[in-house]
Motif scaffolding. Structure first.
Motif, short mmCIF file in Angstrom:
data_model
loop_
_atom_site.label_atom_id
_atom_site.label_comp_id
_atom_site.label_asym_id
_atom_site.label_seq_id
_atom_site.Cartn_x
_atom_site.Cartn_y
_atom_site.Cartn_z
N SER A 99 -14.26 8.16 19.07
CA SER A 99 -12.79 8.74 19.32
C SER A 99 -12.94 10.64 19.04
N PRO A 100 -11.85 11.28 18.89
CA PRO A 100 -11.79 12.39 19.10
C PRO A 100 -12.67 13.19 18.17
N ILE B 135 2.28 19.65 19.82
CA ILE B 135 1.61 18.04 18.34
C ILE B 135 0.54 17.60 18.89
N GLU B 136 -0.04 17.71 19.92
CA GLU B 136 -1.58 17.92 20.52
C GLU B 136 -2.72 18.97 19.73
N ASP B 137 -2.27 20.09 19.86
CA ASP B 137 -2.91 21.13 18.77
C ASP B 137 -2.39 21.16 17.29
N GLN B 138 -1.32 20.49 17.10
CA GLN B 138 -1.57 19.99 15.60
C GLN B 138 -2.57 19.17 14.90
N VAL B 139 -2.52 17.95 15.91
CA VAL B 139 -4.09 16.61 15.88
C VAL B 139 -4.77 17.22 15.81
N LEU B 140 -5.51 18.24 17.12
CA LEU B 140 -6.59 18.84 17.09
C LEU B 140 -7.07 19.60 15.84
N THR B 141 -5.52 20.58 15.33
CA THR B 141 -5.81 21.40 14.07
C THR B 141 -6.61 20.79 13.22
N CYS C 9 -8.67 22.75 24.39
CA CYS C 9 -7.76 22.58 24.10
C CYS C 9 -6.87 20.43 24.45
N GLY C 10 -5.48 20.90 24.28
CA GLY C 10 -4.61 19.83 23.60
C GLY C 10 -4.08 19.01 24.71
N ASN D 234 -11.21 18.89 26.08
CA ASN D 234 -10.22 18.49 25.92
C ASN D 234 -10.90 16.55 24.78
N PRO D 235 -10.35 17.19 23.59
CA PRO D 235 -10.92 15.48 23.01
C PRO D 235 -9.00 14.53 23.18
N LEU D 236 -8.38 15.72 23.38
CA LEU D 236 -7.36 14.09 23.75
C LEU D 236 -7.15 13.87 24.78
N ALA D 237 -8.33 13.67 25.74
CA ALA D 237 -7.73 13.47 27.01
C ALA D 237 -7.40 12.03 27.25
N PHE D 238 -7.86 11.03 27.01
CA PHE D 238 -7.29 10.11 27.27
C PHE D 238 -6.27 9.24 26.53
N TRP D 239 -5.98 10.20 25.22
CA TRP D 239 -4.27 9.72 24.09
C TRP D 239 -3.45 9.18 25.05
#
Length: 236
Positions: free
Chosen positions: A16-17, A41-47, A139-140, A167-172
Motif C-alpha cells: 500500500s502507499p 485529488i491525488e495530493d488530497q489523498v496523500l495529505t 508527489c501525486g 510517487n506513492p500513487l504511481a500505480f493507482w
C-alpha cells in the motif's frame, strides 16, 4: 542518506502507499521530506495518508497567484480538517513585474515558449527554493495521468533537483483515488464535480470532454506529449 531505489521499488510494488510512505519518511526524516500539494485529488489523498503517518509532516503549496478561488477555499478547509498549516511559496515579485510588463498577462496563450516561461517563474523557481531544504519530495504523479507520466515509479532520482522523488500513487487508478476519498471522507475541489479532472492555474485549466485523458484540460492548446510545466520533466 542513500536510498536503494530498485530494491525499494521492488519491495513496495505490491504494497500500500501508506506502507511505502511510512518507510520513506522514517528513512529520510520528517524535516527532510515534504509533500508538494496542488490540492488535486491525488495530493488530497496523500495529505490524508501522510498526516496519519506523521502529524508534523511538511506539506507545501506553490501559490502562483492565478489559482481558482475554489482551490484557496479547499486549502483552508483542508487545514481545518487535518489541523496543520501549509508551507506557502510564491513567485518573486520582480520576476512577475518584468514578465507581465514585457509580454502581457496572458502570454501563455501566445507560444509554448512563453507558457513555459510563465510556469518557470510562477512554479519552478518557487519549487526550487523549497526543495533546496529537503532530501526528498513527495508527489501525486500516477502513470495513467498522461503520456508524459507512463514510466513513473514509486521512487526515483530527480536529476533536476538532485534529490529523491517519491510517487506513492504511481500505480493507482483514478477509480482507486476516488474510492479512498469516499471511504475516508477526504475533502476535494467541487470543480471535479463539474468535469475538471486535473486542476492548475485558472487560465490554463478547463473541464474535459467524455473520453478525454485526465490532463486533457491542462494547456489544451498544446500537444499531449509536451504538456508539463517543468516541475516533473526528467533530466536525461
Amino acid at each position: 542518506m542513500e536510498l536503494e531505489i530498485k530494491a525499494l521499488n521492488n519491495k513496495y510494488a505490491q504494497k500500500s502507499p501508506e506502507e511505502f510512505l511510512g518507510e520513506i519518511v522514517e528513512r529520510v526524516g520528517t524535516a527532510k521530506i515534504a509533500l508538494a500539494s496542488s490540492l488535486s485529488i491525488e495530493d488530497q489523498v496523500l495529505t490524508a495518508m501522510l498526516l496519519k503517518t506523521e502529524p508534523k509532516a511538511r506539506i507545501f503549496f506553490i501559490d502562483t497567484g492565478r489559482h481558482f478561488q475554489k482551490t484557496y477555499d479547499l486549502m483552508e478547509e483542508t487545514m481545518h480538517r487535518y489541523h496543520f498549516h501549509y508551507e506557502v511559496y510564491a513567485p518573486e515579485s520582480k520576476d512577475l513585474e518584468e514578465m507581465v510588463a514585457g509580454h502581457g498577462p496572458n502570454l501563455f496563450y501566445e507560444s509554448i515558449e512563453l507558457r513555459k516561461k510563465c510556469c518557470e517563474l510562477r512554479k519552478v523557481k518557487p519549487l526550487q527554493r523549497v526543495l533546496s531544504t529537503v532530501d526528498a519530495w513527495i508527489c501525486g504523479l500516477r502513470r495513467e495521468q498522461s503520456p508524459t507520466r507512463e514510466e513513473v515509479n514509486l521512487l526515483e532520482w530527480d536529476g533536476n533537483q538532485a534529490i529523491y522523488k517519491v510517487n506513492p500513487l504511481a500505480f493507482w487508478s483514478e477509480e482507486k483515488i476516488w474510492d479512498y476519498i469516499r471511504k475516508e471522507n477526504v475533502p476535494y475541489s467541487s470543480l471535479y464535480d463539474k468535469g475538471f479532472r486535473s486542476i492548475g492555474c485558472r487560465p490554463c485549466t478547463r473541464a474535459v470532454k467524455p473520453g478525454e485523458d485526465v490532463r486533457g484540460g491542462r494547456w489544451w492548446w498544446e500537444s499531449p506529449d509536451k504538456k508539463e510545466c517543468g516541475l516533473h520533466i526528467a533530466q536525461p
